[in-house]
Enzyme design. Structure first.
Site, PDB file in Angstrom:
ATOM      1  N   ASP A   6       0.855   5.309   0.730  1.00 39.07           N
ATOM      2  CA  ASP A   6       0.125   6.376   1.408  1.00 39.07           C
ATOM      3  C   ASP A   6       0.809   7.701   1.035  1.00 39.07           C
ATOM      4  OD1 ASP A   6      -1.138   8.059   3.164  1.00 39.07           O
ATOM      5  OD2 ASP A   6      -0.729   6.905   4.956  1.00 39.07           O
ATOM      6  N   LYS A  11      -3.596   4.844  -1.621  1.00 38.00           N
ATOM      7  CA  LYS A  11      -4.551   5.690  -0.912  1.00 38.00           C
ATOM      8  C   LYS A  11      -4.667   7.038  -1.588  1.00 38.00           C
ATOM      9  CE  LYS A  11      -4.762   3.915   3.730  1.00 38.00           C
ATOM     10  NZ  LYS A  11      -4.547   4.173   5.163  1.00 38.00           N
ATOM     11  N   LEU A  19       6.481   7.788   0.849  1.00 36.33           N
ATOM     12  CA  LEU A  19       7.821   7.863   1.451  1.00 36.33           C
ATOM     13  C   LEU A  19       8.567   6.522   1.382  1.00 36.33           C
ATOM     14  CD1 LEU A  19       9.817   9.589   3.242  1.00 36.33           C
ATOM     15  CD2 LEU A  19       8.695   8.548   5.216  1.00 36.33           C
ATOM     16  N   THR A  20       7.893   5.443   1.745  1.00 38.65           N
ATOM     17  CA  THR A  20       8.542   4.126   1.758  1.00 38.65           C
ATOM     18  C   THR A  20       9.089   3.779   0.379  1.00 38.65           C
ATOM     19  OG1 THR A  20       6.948   3.426   3.443  1.00 38.65           O
ATOM     20  CG2 THR A  20       8.216   1.694   2.358  1.00 38.65           C
ATOM     21  N   ILE A  32       0.836  -1.203   0.000  1.00 39.19           N
ATOM     22  CA  ILE A  32       0.000   0.000   0.000  1.00 39.19           C
ATOM     23  C   ILE A  32       0.867   1.248   0.000  1.00 39.19           C
ATOM     24  CG2 ILE A  32      -0.231  -0.084   2.534  1.00 39.19           C
ATOM     25  CD1 ILE A  32      -3.166   0.965   2.081  1.00 39.19           C
TER      26      ILE A  32
HETATM   27  P1  XMP Z   1       3.986   5.523   2.947  1.00 36.79           P
HETATM   28  O1  XMP Z   1       3.399   6.719   3.651  1.00 36.79           O
HETATM   29  O2  XMP Z   1       5.439   5.371   3.193  1.00 36.79           O
HETATM   30  O3  XMP Z   1       3.264   4.328   3.670  1.00 36.79           O
HETATM   31  O4  XMP Z   1       3.611   5.483   1.485  1.00 36.79           O
HETATM   32  C1  XMP Z   1       3.324   3.052   3.195  1.00 36.79           C
HETATM   33  C2  XMP Z   1       3.252   2.096   4.367  1.00 36.79           C
HETATM   34  O5  XMP Z   1       2.282   2.523   5.326  1.00 36.79           O
HETATM   35  C3  XMP Z   1       1.586   1.441   5.888  1.00 36.79           C
HETATM   36  N1  XMP Z   1       0.135   1.688   5.704  1.00 36.79           N
HETATM   37  C4  XMP Z   1      -0.853   0.841   5.993  1.00 36.79           C
HETATM   38  N2  XMP Z   1      -0.836  -0.424   6.461  1.00 36.79           N
HETATM   39  N3  XMP Z   1      -3.202  -0.499   6.357  1.00 36.79           N
HETATM   40  C5  XMP Z   1      -2.018  -1.081   6.652  1.00 36.79           C
HETATM   41  O6  XMP Z   1      -2.027  -2.231   7.076  1.00 36.79           O
HETATM   42  C6  XMP Z   1      -3.304   0.762   5.886  1.00 36.79           C
HETATM   43  O7  XMP Z   1      -4.414   1.253   5.637  1.00 36.79           O
HETATM   44  C7  XMP Z   1      -2.066   1.468   5.688  1.00 36.79           C
HETATM   45  N4  XMP Z   1      -1.783   2.698   5.230  1.00 36.79           N
HETATM   46  C8  XMP Z   1      -0.430   2.806   5.250  1.00 36.79           C
HETATM   47  C9  XMP Z   1       2.093   0.235   5.151  1.00 36.79           C
HETATM   48  O8  XMP Z   1       3.053  -0.406   5.977  1.00 36.79           O
HETATM   49  C10 XMP Z   1       2.776   0.748   3.913  1.00 36.79           C
HETATM   50  O9  XMP Z   1       3.849  -0.055   3.490  1.00 36.79           O
END
Ligand code: XMP
Ligand code: MG
Length: 186
Positions: free
Chosen positions: A111, A139, A114-115, A109
């Site tokens: 969000d 998202k 950043l990851t 996923i």
């Molecule tokens: P970023 O902000 O780095 O976030 O794009 C990615 C990581 O955030 C976690 N994440 C979630 N994990 N349900 C989850 O189980 C969610 O709704 C959710 N939203 C973000 C996830 O570890 C992802 O790799």
């Protein structure tokens, strides 16, 4: 368990709805698999599956590919509970020879992005021939970092709600659910 079905009794106290059912997920994964297969014909790409959240998506995606490819696993930790810590720890790349390889980062996923951005940076620094990303869920949020490149393949865009299942967890639980469900607000 299909999209919109009632949440099965064992999970009804934790989840509000079945957002993505098993057959909807399966048919989308095979579409994406066909697209990757066409793109990577003859390139022997490396599927870099980001643990733990992508273990199920990665396994299904790999099995949907009709082209030769390798599978590797890395870890990226950025979340505690449902809150972003703003930090990403990437481990496991030490053992992977990326130089000159076509890499597909497989994420559960996205969000803020950043990851994925941190992982991409490391891979490019290691001399990958190309780096693309294949994410199960994206998202729709205004938290997305500026200048973050779009993901190459996205299975589903979802609203900004905390979801679990098909690999995704809440405090390490619910990963095994064969569907994606929405967590009840605490
Ligand atoms: P970023 O902000 O780095 O976030 O794009 C990615 C990581 O955030 C976690 N994440 C979630 N994990 N349900 C989850 O189980 C969610 O709704 C959710 N939203 C973000 C996830 O570890 C992802 O790799
Ligand atoms: Mg993750």
């Amino acid at each position: 368990m299909e999209t919109g079905d009632p949440v099965p009794p064992p999970w009804a106290s934790s989840l509000t709805e079945v957002l993505l059912g098993t057959s909807q997920i399966a048919s989308r994964v095979s579409e994406i698999g066909a697209s990757l297969s066409a793109h990577y014909e003859g390139l022997n790409p490396v599927l870099l599956i980001v643990l733990k959240g992508s273990f199920i998506f990665g396994a299904d995606l790999s099995r949907s590919l009709s082209v030769s490819h390798e599978v590797q696993f890395i870890r990226a930790k950025s979340y505690v509970g449902t809150e972003s810590t703003g930090e990403v720890h990437v481990t496991g790349l030490e053992g992977v020879d990326i130089s000159g390889r076509h890499v597909v980062v497989v994420e559960d996923i996205v969000d803020t992005g950043l990851t994925l951005r941190q992982i991409r940076k490391k891979l490019t620094g290691m001399g990958a021939a190309s780096v693309e990303s294949c994410v199960f869920l994206k998202k729709e949020t205004d938290r997305r970092g500026k200048g973050t490149p779009d993901e190459t393949w996205v299975a589903f865009g979802i609203e900004d709600r905390f979801v679990v299942g098909y690999g995704l967890d809440f405090d390490q639980k619910f990963r095994h659910l064969p569907f994606v469900g929405v967590m009840k607000e605490a």
